[in-house]
Design an enzyme around this catalytic site. Structure first.
Site, mmCIF file in Angstrom:
data_model
loop_
_atom_site.group_PDB
_atom_site.id
_atom_site.type_symbol
_atom_site.label_atom_id
_atom_site.label_comp_id
_atom_site.label_asym_id
_atom_site.label_seq_id
_atom_site.Cartn_x
_atom_site.Cartn_y
_atom_site.Cartn_z
ATOM 1 C CB SER A 13 -1.574 11.322 8.122
ATOM 2 O OG SER A 13 -0.880 11.197 6.891
ATOM 3 C CB ALA A 16 1.293 5.532 15.046
ATOM 4 C CE LYS A 39 7.933 14.164 3.940
ATOM 5 N NZ LYS A 39 9.324 13.741 4.167
ATOM 6 C CB ALA A 50 1.979 -2.328 6.309
ATOM 7 N N GLY A 53 0.431 -7.917 7.544
ATOM 8 C CA GLY A 53 -0.654 -7.967 8.499
ATOM 9 C C GLY A 53 -0.282 -7.384 9.836
ATOM 10 C CD GLU A 120 3.898 -11.757 7.919
ATOM 11 O OE1 GLU A 120 4.739 -11.060 8.516
ATOM 12 O OE2 GLU A 120 2.982 -11.275 7.241
ATOM 13 C CG ASP A 217 10.900 14.619 7.293
ATOM 14 O OD1 ASP A 217 11.979 15.044 6.863
ATOM 15 O OD2 ASP A 217 10.007 14.182 6.553
ATOM 16 C CG HIS A 238 11.015 -7.280 3.475
ATOM 17 N ND1 HIS A 238 10.907 -8.361 2.613
ATOM 18 C CD2 HIS A 238 9.950 -7.359 4.312
ATOM 19 C CE1 HIS A 238 9.830 -9.050 2.924
ATOM 20 N NE2 HIS A 238 9.225 -8.470 3.944
ATOM 21 N NE ARG A 285 10.115 -9.174 7.888
ATOM 22 C CZ ARG A 285 9.188 -8.241 7.889
ATOM 23 N NH1 ARG A 285 9.491 -7.012 8.254
ATOM 24 N NH2 ARG A 285 7.954 -8.512 7.514
ATOM 25 C CG HIS A 346 10.640 -3.471 5.204
ATOM 26 N ND1 HIS A 346 9.673 -3.067 4.308
ATOM 27 C CD2 HIS A 346 9.984 -4.176 6.171
ATOM 28 C CE1 HIS A 346 8.488 -3.519 4.697
ATOM 29 N NE2 HIS A 346 8.645 -4.178 5.835
ATOM 30 N NE ARG A 381 9.175 -4.392 11.422
ATOM 31 C CZ ARG A 381 8.280 -4.794 10.528
ATOM 32 N NH1 ARG A 381 7.100 -5.238 10.933
ATOM 33 N NH2 ARG A 381 8.551 -4.757 9.245
ATOM 34 C CB SER A 386 5.590 -2.503 12.449
ATOM 35 O OG SER A 386 5.034 -3.202 11.359
#
Length: 530
Positions: A13, A16, A39, A50, A53, A120, A217, A238, A285, A346, A381, A386
């Protein structure tokens, strides 16, 4: 055992899963309705935490372009980013922002009511939208939850885990088995579409910015069903997690603070990033993380510091209200005091191999968000890509599914009956110290499969993981939520370790001190359960 049927089931939930649910409910024919299983509670997800942004290339942002964003993404990905995927996602970024706004998401605007864009690390221009100052994930998640709760055709199971995919003799998904741990109750759910949107794996590590629910999971579920997984060695750490308070799950100090000019310093206020990269605090990063880690090893310090004292208190409080409040709990005024920070697990670049529309190697099984590996992130990333990936892949999944026949055609053949029989068996009472296994696994992963790796450490980790698997002893039905999570974590831990052993080079977030060089030819590794 309970039995039900749905046209589609979404596990997870976060942004996405919720975005996919809303659009699927609006645009697809769902004769048996739609189910979201989560879950924890509907609002609880990794997305919620998050801060920074969401990347979006918007026409009003004249300095930006899709080409620039694609170049930045590929550069950060250290040679493994799929260029076509990066182009596809970048070109659809403005559209998904408009969709999110239509579902009640309010991105921050300036005094002229124009969208605010921030910068960023490793971005060439300001292109990151934010909401609530530094609460972007929470604001998006909250808006989507409110929208979902108003939909009559969407059912929600909370405190429920998807524990097994049901496939027929032709290897086609026909449903799944769920476990409601609050009621200690299993359920067979018939569905032609299982969508995994369960997020990442941060809880495998001793120190992480991820909440307790991030135990891999969905990836383990898909892998056990025979889906191909990819790039499992790439775990992003991170650089700047808050180094006070609960040292297990650490509060994130957003990269956007460095985007606003904050500097990394030692206890004496001396900067050090100039020793490692010309981009300083705004290097990718993986580089910033290893630089901090190197400084901590040299000095024996438990952390370094973030100097944001050039930002006036009123501005800091307005731009970063969540971070400001967290710092004040420890009597730290970011406009006067240094913020103690250290690296923390992260984000996961690997996962279930998918196309941008969420399709996997198994018919009827789909994956979106952090649990999926589209090739966008490569080996590292780019910040704030994300949430964008979550939204675009959910959008494209719906475009795909609305063209499919989502009517149930469930026949309990031999393959399905065999799995169901496992879950009908009554387990004897087994006394296992799950807390001890959790602790040993997290320590093992942090020390041996963390920021710096080598063959000796990785082989030691593999040996320990296999011993823990033997102690746990479950391959199918488990006794409770903890044992299901542990089973999944051990599967993912072994996969990460095996992939890290196989990659005899350093690339992006994967750094081998015994193989410090990066090979000229970049290649991805993928595997399925055999």
């Amino acid at each position: 055992m309970k039995h039900s049927k749905y046209s589609a089931v979404i596990a997870g939930s976060g942004i996405a899963g919720l975005f996919a649910a809303i659009k699927l409910n609006k645009e697809a024919k769902l004769p048996d309705g739609l189910l979201i299983i989560t879950k924890s509670q509907l609002i609880e997800s990794n997305s919620k935490y998050a801060q920074g942004g969401m990347v979006s290339v918007m026409s009003e942002n004249k300095l930006d372009s899709c080409q620039l964003h694609i170049e930045d993404t590929i550069k950060a990905g250290a040679g493994l980013t799929d260029a076509k995927t990066a182009e596809f996602i970048s070109k659809r970024s403005a559209q998904v922002v408009k969709e999110l706004q239509s579902f009640g998401v309010d991105f921050d605007r300036d005094e002229n009511n124009k969208l605010k864009f921030t910068k960023e690390a490793a971005h060439s221009v300001n292109r990151i939208l934010h909401a609530g100052g530094d609460a972007t994930g929470f604001c998006i998640e909250n808006a989507l939850v409110e929208y979902v709760l108003k939909q009559e055709n969407i059912d929600i199971y909370e405190q429920t885990i998807a524990v097994e995919i049901l496939k027929d003799n032709n290897n086609v998904v026909k449903g799944l088995i769920t476990y409601n741990y609050a009621e200690n109750e299993y359920e067979i759910i018939e569905t032609p579409a299982v969508i995994i949107a369960t997020g990442g794996i941060g809880q495998l590590y001793k120190y992480t910015t991820n909440p307790d629910i991030t135990t891999g999971d969905g990836i383990a579920l898909a892998y056990r069903a025979g889906a191909v997984v990819k790039d499992m060695e790439f775990v992003q750490f991170h650089p700047t997690a808050f180094a006070l308070g609960d040292k297990g799950t650490m509060f994130l100090i957003s990269e956007a603070v460095r985007g606003e000019g904050a500097k990394l310093v030692d206890k004496n206020g001396k900067t050090f990033m100039e020793k490692y990269d010309e981009r300083l605090e705004l290097a990718p990063r993986d580089i910033v993380t290893r630089s901090i880690y190197s400084e901590m090893k040299k000095t024996g310090a438990k952390n370094v510091f973030l100097d944001a004292t050039h930002i006036k208190e009123d501005k800091f409080k307005k731009r970063f209200p969540t971070i400001y409040a967290a710092c004040k709990e420890y009597n730290i005024n970011p406009s006067k005091d240094y913020i103690p920070v250290s690296p923390s697990a992260h984000y996961f670049m690997g996962g279930i191999k998918t196309e941008v529309n969420g399709t996997t190697s198994i018919k009827g099984l789909y994956a979106i968000g952090e649990a999926a590996c589209t090739g966008l992130h490569g080996a590292n990333r780019l910040a704030s890509n994300s949430i964008l990936e979550c939204a675009v892949t959910a959008y494209e999944l719906v475009n795909y599914l609305k063209m499919q026949n989502l009517k149930n055609n469930f026949i309990q053949d031999e393959s399905i009956s065999r799995i169901i029989d496992f879950y009908k068996e009554k387990l004897p009472h087994i006394d296992i110290d799950t807390n001890a296994i959790f602790s040993e696994l997290k320590e093992t992963m942090w020390e041996n499969v963390g920021i710096e790796r080598n063959a000796e450490k990785l082989n030691l980790a593999k040996e320990k993981i296999q011993k823990l698997m033997q102690i746990l002893g479950f391959s199918y039905k488990c006794t409770d939520r903890n044992t299901y999570e542990l089973r999944n974590m051990l599967i993912i831990a072994e996969l990460i370790t095996d992939f890290a052993l196989a990659r005899k080079e350093s690339r992006g977030a994967h750094y081998r001190i015994d193989y410090p060089k990066t090979e000229k030819i970049a290649h991805s590794k993928e595997i399925t359960k055999g």
